[in-house]
Design an enzyme around this catalytic site. Structure first.
Site, PDB file in Angstrom:
ATOM      1  N   GLU A  71       0.798  -1.227   0.000  1.00 11.94           N
ATOM      2  CA  GLU A  71       0.000   0.000   0.000  1.00 11.94           C
ATOM      3  C   GLU A  71       0.831   1.277   0.000  1.00 11.94           C
ATOM      4  OE1 GLU A  71       0.316  -2.305   2.403  1.00 11.94           O
ATOM      5  OE2 GLU A  71       0.221  -1.446   4.408  1.00 11.94           O
TER       6      GLU A  71
ATOM      7  N   HIS B 168      -8.069  -3.877  -1.338  1.00 11.93           N
ATOM      8  CA  HIS B 168      -7.336  -3.996  -0.080  1.00 11.93           C
ATOM      9  C   HIS B 168      -6.265  -2.905   0.047  1.00 11.93           C
ATOM     10  CE1 HIS B 168      -5.454  -6.299   3.291  1.00 11.93           C
ATOM     11  NE2 HIS B 168      -4.356  -5.717   2.817  1.00 11.93           N
ATOM     12  N   GLU B 169      -5.422  -2.802  -0.963  1.00 12.58           N
ATOM     13  CA  GLU B 169      -4.326  -1.815  -0.870  1.00 12.58           C
ATOM     14  C   GLU B 169      -4.883  -0.397  -0.827  1.00 12.58           C
ATOM     15  OE1 GLU B 169      -1.882  -3.301   0.057  1.00 12.58           O
ATOM     16  OE2 GLU B 169      -2.212  -5.285  -0.812  1.00 12.58           O
TER      17      GLU B 169
ATOM     18  N   HIS C  76      -6.016   0.591   2.608  1.00 15.41           N
ATOM     19  CA  HIS C  76      -4.909   0.994   3.490  1.00 15.41           C
ATOM     20  C   HIS C  76      -4.677   2.510   3.457  1.00 15.41           C
ATOM     21  CE1 HIS C  76      -3.128  -2.564   5.276  1.00 15.41           C
ATOM     22  NE2 HIS C  76      -2.952  -3.181   4.121  1.00 15.41           N
TER      23      HIS C  76
ATOM     24  N   ASP D 163       8.187  -9.993  11.041  1.00 24.09           N
ATOM     25  CA  ASP D 163       7.699 -10.865   9.983  1.00 24.09           C
ATOM     26  C   ASP D 163       7.152 -12.183  10.536  1.00 24.09           C
ATOM     27  OD1 ASP D 163       7.701 -10.299   7.224  1.00 24.09           O
ATOM     28  OD2 ASP D 163       8.910 -12.109   6.889  1.00 24.09           O
TER      29      ASP D 163
ATOM     30  N   TYR E 234      -5.173 -10.389   9.701  1.00 21.02           N
ATOM     31  CA  TYR E 234      -6.111 -10.026   8.638  1.00 21.02           C
ATOM     32  C   TYR E 234      -7.522 -10.524   8.955  1.00 21.02           C
ATOM     33  CZ  TYR E 234      -2.002  -9.167   5.647  1.00 21.02           C
ATOM     34  OH  TYR E 234      -0.832  -8.690   5.119  1.00 21.02           O
TER      35      TYR E 234
END
Ligand code: BES
Ligand code: ZN
Length: 640
Positions: free
Chosen positions: A308, A332-333, A336, A413, A421
């Site tokens: 994003e 989705h992006e 953001h 990570d 999510y």
């Protein structure tokens, strides 16, 4: 003047929570009588970021100005980063994050050398760069170059591009990789504006997550220079750069697509609805605050589905299905631009605030544009993914099935799973159902406005929810169970489970197949991508070679051009050691490097005895040189 200084000091005292925008706003002289009340207490939205060496309470970066040259032969960016610094009274140093950078010198704005030291390297965090600040220092200039193996950067050979004639470079900053190409305070709570001048070979173009000031570039010695500016403060993980043989096509008045020339037609066609998506998103949760919204379709080694980056989403070419069936990734992006880029997780432990809100918002955009059935199918796929992920992280009691993560001693990570999510989205759906959509939407819109350009913690969100939605309604709070959702493992009983009628029909076809009906006899006419995904996921985990052959033949699955369907098929094939799918598997794993596809397939291969292990090793030997460090890093841990 006095007022401004006090505001600036308050900000410094508030550690990471203070954005430069807040300083600027406070500096606006307002008549005393109408002066706004002091900013609400920041204690709940502040948090110490264990993934940064920065000490923003002493001195923090407010603006980054890059002047870098991309050297494709050496695989290095080299030049300077000028950093504007806001220091507390008496502060004598500023601490920056770096990773694998070669620091050549640090000066003040006038060019006078400053003392600096690089601390010892930490495998997760990199190395702190401490610069001594003489009194009144407002700007420091770091001269440096990146390493050819910088974690954020992938330098592609011409062979790794669509056009095959020019090299390509792109960056990926999230979560803590920006420090491998920019020496700055790399913490999501430390927002920074930025500007850049990027010099590239004459035949290439540079794009960034910022306003493009020189669309054609400027001829300079040895190449072309492109200038950019982003005057809205952003967390450093959102500073992004790509360089390549790029073409552009407008999609609408404020949207467009960049990609290699040979990909432009396909990309523009796939993304035809992007302009409408922006309007739909605004209709839900308020104005899009970033000006333009463009998408960069990258070469296939891009390790994520999408990223994003402000004003310029980076996207994998594996969304180019030809029928626009995978555009929820763009929704989705785009989402953001509110959840993540406006209201930002204060630390990576709060990652779900970025991704859970965005997954919820993405689904609302899809519903607004394509209707409730498509949205229900997508949400149901997510719900199933959540069930699988709870198992994958160790079951419903496992710490990593919590929304608020404990990342101490870990690379962020490691905690970034589908829990953030899909459990995050399920939480918000559950709140929505408890209060009704109208009330919830009004709240969410106000949440983005109230907290725009600020970091947010899990505790801060719960406090905001109590203050602005739940009020003192104890019964409502108990019914939702917000603390349990935020801090406990597993999926609470009251989770709102999405339901799709279309999927119920698909599931009955999967059952029929399992019970012996031939693939050609199944009712699959008119199925969308999501129905195929659900069908393949609903089949029994164990299938015979004859059953796989029947499916493969009837539906041409190994020749599938839709990456999501092909991925679902290949998982099934590998799990059942189905040799005829191996050429398609090998082709898929060597032609794209999206981690979401690559990692599970290698993991499944490694779980299939010597048959799978030897395949994994031989395919990986061929595929690895083409992967981004983010992907090869994850697969190394599985295959080696
Ligand atoms: N911000 C993420 C990608 C990311 C997450 C990069 C964590 C680095 C660390 C992005 O918005 C994202 O979630 N992408 C998904 C696609 C989305 C549709 C679920 C992906 O890349 O698969
Ligand atoms: Zn995301």
């Amino acid at each position: 003047m006095h007022l401004m200084n006090r505001a600036a000091l308050a900000c410094i005292g508030a550690l990471a929570a203070c954005a430069p925008a807040a300083v600027a706003a406070a500096a606006d002289p307002a008549p005393a009588a109408t002066a706004p009340p002091a900013a609400p207490t920041t204690t709940t939205t502040d948090a110490r970021d264990i993934h940064s060496f920065a000490r923003p309470g002493e001195a923090r970066v407010t603006h980054v100005e890059l002047d870098l040259r991309a050297d494709f032969a050496a695989k290095r960016l080299a030049g300077t980063a000028a950093l504007d610094v806001q220091a507390a009274p008496g502060a004598r140093r500023i601490v920056l994050d770096t990773r694998d950078l070669t620091i050549q010198g640090v000066t003040d704005a006038a060019g006078a050398p400053l003392q600096w030291t690089l601390g010892t390297a930490d495998t997760v965090l990199g190395r702190p760069l401490e610069v001594t600040l003489p009194p009144e220092t407002r700007r420091i200039v770091v001269r440096y170059q990146t390493s050819p193996t910088a974690g954020a950067l992938q330098w592609l050979t011409p062979a790794q591009t669509a056009g095959k004639r020019h090299p390509y470079l792109f960056s990926q900053g999230q979560a803590i990789l920006t420090r491998s190409w920019i020496p700055t305070q790399d913490s999501p709570g430390i927002r920074q504006t930025y500007a850049a001048r990027i010099t590239v070979p004459r035949e290439l173009r540079a794009v960034m997550s910022a306003e493009m000031l020189t669309p054609e570039g400027e001829a300079v010695e040895g190449g072309r220079a492109f200038r950019f500016r982003l005057d809205k403060p952003v967390p450093p993980y959102l500073i992004a750069l790509a360089v390549g043989d790029l073409a552009f096509r407008a999609l609408g008045p404020r949207t467009g697509v960049y990609t290699e020339p040979s990909m432009l037609e396909r990309s523009a066609n796939e993304l035809a609805d992007v302009e409408k998506m922006v309007a739909a998103a605004e209709g839900l949760y308020g104005p899009y605050r970033w000006g333009r919204y463009d998408v960069l379709v990258l070469p296939p080694s891009f390790p994520f589905g999408g990223m994003e980056n402000p004003r310029l989403t980076f996207a994998t070419p594996t969304i180019l299905a030809g029928d626009r069936s995978l555009v929820s990734l763009i929704a989705h992006e785009l989402a953001h631009s509110w959840s993540g880029n406006l209201v930002t997780n204060a630390t990576w432990a709060d990652f779900w605030l970025n991704e859970g809100f965005t997954t919820y918002f993405e689904n609302r955009i899809m519903e607004a544009l394509y209707g409730p059935e498509r949205a229900a199918m997508l949400a149901t796929l997510g719900w199933h993914e959540l069930q699988d992920e709870v198992t994958a992280v160790g079951g419903p009691a496992a710490p990593d099935s919590r929304l608020h993560l404990d990342l101490s001693g870990r690379d962020p990570d490691a905690g970034m799973t589908s829990i953030a999510y899909e459990k995050g989205a399920a939480f918000l759906r559950t709140v929505e159902q408890a209060v009704g959509r109208a009330r919830w939407d009004a709240y969410l819109r106000s949440y983005f406005d109230r907290n725009a350009f600020k970091p947010m913690t899990t505790a801060g969100f719960l406090a905001d929810l109590r203050a602005n939605l739940i009020g003192g309604d104890a019964e409502l709070e108990r019914r939702i169970g917000i603390e349990r959702w935020a801090y406990q493992p597993g999926i609470p009983q009251n989770a709102v489970v999405p339901r799709s009628n279309a999927f119920a029909r698909v599931a009955s076809q999967a059952q029929a197949f399992a019970a012996g009906t031939g693939a050609a006899q199944l009712q699959t006419r008119g199925w969308t991508t999501q129905e195929w995904q659900h069908f393949l996921g609903a089949l029994p985990k164990q299938l015979t070679p004859a059953q796989l052959a029947d499916l493969g033949r009837a539906f041409g699955l190994s020749r599938q051009g839709n990456a999501e369907i092909l991925f679902a098929w290949l998982q099934l094939a590998v799990r059942n050691r189905y040799q005829p799918a191996v050429p398609a598997l090998e082709q898929f794993l060597t032609s794209q490097g999206r981690r979401k596809f690559v990692r599970p397939l290698f993991a499944e291969l490694m779980a299939q005895g010597e048959w799978g292990r030897s395949l994994a090793r031989s395919i990986y030997a061929r595929a690895r040189p083409g992967y981004h460090p983010v992907t090869s890093g994850s697969v190394d841990a599985i295959v080696k």
